[in-house]
Write an enzyme that holds these catalytic residues in place. Structure first.
Site, PDB file in Angstrom:
ATOM      1  CG  HIS A 133      -1.885  -0.746   1.012  1.00 25.84           C
ATOM      2  ND1 HIS A 133      -3.097  -0.799   0.281  1.00 25.84           N
ATOM      3  CD2 HIS A 133      -2.178  -2.184   1.638  1.00 25.84           C
ATOM      4  CE1 HIS A 133      -3.818  -1.796   0.361  1.00 25.84           C
ATOM      5  NE2 HIS A 133      -3.329  -2.551   1.228  1.00 25.84           N
ATOM      6  NE  ARG A 389      -6.963  -6.273  -2.264  1.00 26.45           N
ATOM      7  CZ  ARG A 389      -7.351  -5.273  -1.573  1.00 26.45           C
ATOM      8  NH1 ARG A 389      -8.404  -5.099  -0.894  1.00 26.45           N
ATOM      9  NH2 ARG A 389      -6.639  -4.017  -1.900  1.00 26.45           N
ATOM     10  CG  ASP A 536     -12.304   0.124   2.232  1.00 27.25           C
ATOM     11  OD1 ASP A 536     -12.465   1.134   1.583  1.00 27.25           O
ATOM     12  OD2 ASP A 536     -11.193  -0.663   1.699  1.00 27.25           O
TER      13      ASP A 536
END
Length: 871
Positions: A133, A389, A536
């Site tokens: 990330h 993913r 999220d």
């Protein structure tokens, strides 16, 4: 106020002095004097009770443009050096004078019995998933220099240094600080997904390759000495996986070609590391005595181990040459002796190990040879098996294209029951469903190409297929069908990721429907990983409501798994910051629902947290110890389930928090323009942070913004909003409705007390007056009322926490952290004031030089370093 430990304080002082000397030498006395005046003024303001910053703002406002970049660089680099000193101290013997893991083992052995403890330790499975990330602001070239500084500081602590050796160490530190100052701290180009994967491999090569066998040896020694039993030779309490090159959710830069290249890179890097190990073993194992088993293979050789290892060395070399040639774009023929599984490596190593033990050479057997065996068990054939993913919507679109092309109707329009019936029929059918050629879209072609790439890879090179935004059982079944149609020869685990509040609430229902399907239970062999999304869900519902939803989801999943006889692993998708599920490992593990760990856990390690926790062997060793201790405690001493009174109160608190959070983030018409004008959210694109775009979709408002830049932007202005918004309403509700129950929760429920501790930490790092300064400089006056409201919430929350925790000021129970924040504040504040000014100029439309743009980017990096949280 409690002072920092002396060694840490001395290291910070030494590095600060060396940085000052370097700046004076390279920037001149006048510029150094300006930097020192700013530092001293910031320090005096921070130490005064009224903390009037007007004099500092005035001083900064009088700077020449030419001075701004060197000044922000100076404060940025001091904060990085302070972090380096922290990192070195945190992994030192002084920080942990007694081995915490050994103490725990002794306590647990006495309480639960040695046999029970050994059984749990033998089954420990801690799966760490390295993700790329875009939170690592620092360039890799500077990371290497920082690591060298940490190692040099460690050398300095040795008590037997002669005076010339001490001078040599300080000289080396001065050289490294000068190298650091002379290196541009901001990347000029955004790293590719392959670059990110290479960075992950470098962490393994430079740190974990040594730290993992060292730590297992440490565990084994503890068990041997205090439990009377050695651990199994194949024990690997830690397994490592990666999303780097496999995570294509919202990242169009991760293609099937990238995934193929990263998988090849992993095999090439693994072969190179194993080859080095075997070369060293070849030199070490010069002895003549060997077992009959080994003699049967090598005959009457003078050097049986060397002769036997020569074959393994050739096999590794062939794999290395093949991978390297393939990466260069050549098409080499596949060697017959290509390494395809752990067994290819283990078989010859174990033959040598058994022989050495049999002929009475146990110390040689248990030396570097055992370390290599343990590396094979921990890292396999490509160092980190890759997770794949993808957004669940992509699979639905592919299937809809297919059913339309085959005149079966629109998969998209079918009910969930119709989708399941169709998918199960074709999963059981031996005939292919996919046509050899058909007019599939570019997006659909990429999904299928990815499935074909992973279908052609060795099973051990891959881990799981993760579905983002999973909402229905069909989201899992459709992946199984696509993999089957693309030639997958084994049942790759498919992991639903439940991310939003609604998805978390429905997670148990979805999994129960899946576990009721005989075909699916057979496919999984009654083993299942379920991923819980922290980032999220917090962005969707606020930190308080999301945390409780995550807890309830895990509770229900654990109970259902027990009911259906499923071996369940919960996969925690935590970010680095508290707003994205991060925080100390001990608190995270202590707050898990009872029965949810059972010696097994899977968790993401993201961005800059990989460097902080695992970037150096000594630091990694310390992190491993923390993980094992926390996992053992959560397994053997799980906290009891919340009482009905606690559960009822926190449910209503979560609802109050959810309403308070969404009333601002979703309901306030001025929130989005306020956010975009106050924070550097729009300017974050200037930083070449990672390969992934900041938004899942090119269009769309704040709802499409990823959780990472959402947290990063609020952290920059020191408001830390995502970690606390909505918590005021929750705590006020509890104090009004059930104060006695609230006190009971604080005192007796680790889940809740851990949450409060993390909340206290982020509020301690927040700075309402600084956010108000940004507002004054950057936000239209008609939006100011919203900012005043949010800062009032923050101030009220501080009062509430102190009241609930029965303390006079924040962080009373953690004076070292309070002092650390205080030490950094005089260095972060000037960066904030200058960032606000630079943002104002950048948005004015007037000419903005490259030097000022670079200064703006350095302020972002510096504030991140000072806050120790980026996203």
């Amino acid at each position: 106020m409690q002072q920092l430990p002396e060694t840490l304080r001395e290291n910070v002082r030494l590095l600060g002095e060396l940085l000052g000397e370097t700046i004076r030498e390279h920037e001149g006395e006048e510029r150094f004097a300006k930097i020192e005046d700013i530092r001293q003024l910031g320090k005096s303001i921070n130490q005064s009770e009224d903390e009037d910053s007007s004099a500092l703002v005035e001083m900064l406002g009088e700077l020449d443009d030419n001075d701004i970049l060197p000044i922000v660089r100076a404060f940025n680099q001091f904060l990085n050096l302070a972090n380096i000193a922290d990192q070195e101290y945190g992994a030192s013997a002084e920080a942990e004078p007694e081995d915490g893991l050994k103490t725990m083992v002794l306590d647990f052995a006495e309480t639960y019995g040695k046999e029970n403890l050994i059984e749990v330790m033998q089954k420990l499975s801690i799966e760490l998933v390295l993700t790329a990330h875009p939170t690592e602001v620092t360039r890799r070239t500077l990371i290497r220099k920082y690591d060298q500084i940490v190692n040099t500081l460690s050398d300095q602590q040795r008590g037997n240094l002669l005076s010339f050796e001490k001078d040599k160490v300080v000289g080396r530190l001065h050289r490294l600080v000068e190298e650091m100052w002379s290196t541009d701290e901001i990347r000029g180009e955004r790293p590719t997904a392959v670059d990110e994967a290479k960075w992950g491999f470098a962490v393994i090569e430079n740190s974990l390759w040594q730290a993992v066998p060292d730590f297992i040896r440490h565990m084994d020694r503890i068990c041997s000495r205090h439990l009377g039993q050695n651990l199994p030779i194949d024990l690997h309490p830690f397994s490592f996986y990666s999303w780097m090159g496999g995570d294509r959710d919202g990242n169009p830069n991760v293609t099937h070609d990238v995934t193929r290249e990263v998988l090849l890179l992993g095999r090439w890097m693994a072969a190179e590391l194993y080859l080095s190990d075997v070369q060293n073993l070849y030199g070490d194992l010069s002895m003549h005595e060997a077992s009959a088993e080994l003699r049967e293979v090598v005959g009457d050789s003078e050097t049986p181990y060397r002769d036997y290892l020569a074959g393994l060395r050739s096999q590794i070399q062939a794999t290395l040459d093949w991978a390297e040639a393939t990466l260069k774009g050549e098409e080499p023929s596949r060697p017959k002796n290509l390494i395809e599984s752990r067994d290819d490596l283990l078989a010859p190593l174990m033959m040598c190990y058994r022989s050495l033990k049999e002929v009475g050479l146990p110390h040689i057997a248990n030396g570097p040879l055992l370390d290599t065996i343990r590396r094979v068990h921990s890292f396999g054939i490509n160092l980190v098996p890759l997770d794949i993913r993808q957004d669940g919507e992509r699979h639905v679109k592919v299937m809809d294209e297919l059913t339309r092309y085959l005149d079966m109707g629109s998969y998209f329009d079918w009910s969930e029951a119709e989708r399941q019936e169709f998918l199960l029929k074709h999963l059981k059918d031996k005939r292919p469903l996919l046509p050899a050629e058909w007019p599939v879209s570019g997006e659909g072609r990429e999904v299928l190409a990815t499935c074909k790439v992973i279908a052609g890879e060795p099973r051990e090179a891959l881990s799981q297929y993760i579905i983002s935004m999973a909402q229905q059982p069909s989201d899992v079944l459709v992946v199984a069908l696509l993999l089957k149609e693309c030639g997958m020869g084994w049942n790759m685990p498919i992991v639903p990721l439940f991310e939003t509040l609604d998805d978390l609430d429905r997670s148990a229902e979805v999994m129960e429907l899946l576990w009721q399907l005989p075909w699916y239970k057979e496919y999984t062999d009654a083993k299942q990983t379920v991923m819980i999304g922290y980032s999220d869900s917090a962005k969707d519902a606020g930190k308080f409501a999301a945390t409780w939803a995550q807890y309830k989801s895990q509770e229900r999943l654990v109970a259902l798994a027990d009911q259906y006889g499923i071996d369940l692993i919960l996969f925690h998708g935590r970010g680095g910051t508290v707003g994205r599920g991060g925080g100390p490992v001990e608190k995270a593990m202590a707050s898990q629902p009872p029965g949810s760990v059972k010696g097994k856990i899977r968790v993401t390690e993201q961005g800059e947290m990989i460097r902080y926790k695992f970037g150096l062997p000594k630091v990694a060793f310390s992190s491993f110890s923390t993980y094992v201790a926390a996992t053992l405690r959560a397994t053997m001493e799980p906290h009891s389930a919340p009482t009905d009174e606690w559960r009822d109160l926190i449910e209503r608190m979560a609802q109050a928090s959810l309403e308070g959070y969404r009333r601002v983030v979703r309901g306030h018409p001025q929130f989005v323009p306020y956010f975009r004008s106050l924070t550097p959210e729009q300017e974050l694109g200037l930083l070449a942070l990672g390969s992934r775009p900041a938004k899942r979709k090119a269009t769309g408002g704040i709802e499409s913004l990823r959780a990472i830049p959402w947290v990063f932007a609020w952290m920059q202005v020191r408001l830390n909003l995502p970690a606390w918004l909505g918590a005021r309403q929750a705590l006020e509700f509890a104090l009004e409705q059930a104060p006695a129950t609230l006190n009971d929760m604080v005192d007796n429920w680790p889940f809740f007390s851990s949450f409060l501790d993390l909340l206290e930490m982020v509020i301690g790092k927040a700075d309402g007056p600084m956010a108000a300064y940004y507002e004054k400089q950057l936000v239209p006056e008609e939006l100011h009322q919203l900012g005043q409201q949010m800062r009032a919430d923050l101030a009220a929350l501080e009062v509430l926490i102190n009241r609930i925790k029965r303390q006079d000021e924040l962080l009373d129970s953690d004076p070292i952290l309070r002092q650390t924040i205080s030490v950094r504040k005089p260095y972060i504040d000037p960066l904030n004031y200058l960032q606000a000014e630079l943002l104002k100029r950048h948005r004015s439309g007037k000419p903005f030089s490259k030097e000022l743009e670079r200064a703006l980017k350095v302020t972002m990096a510096g504030i991140s370093a000072g806050m120790r949280n980026t996203g």
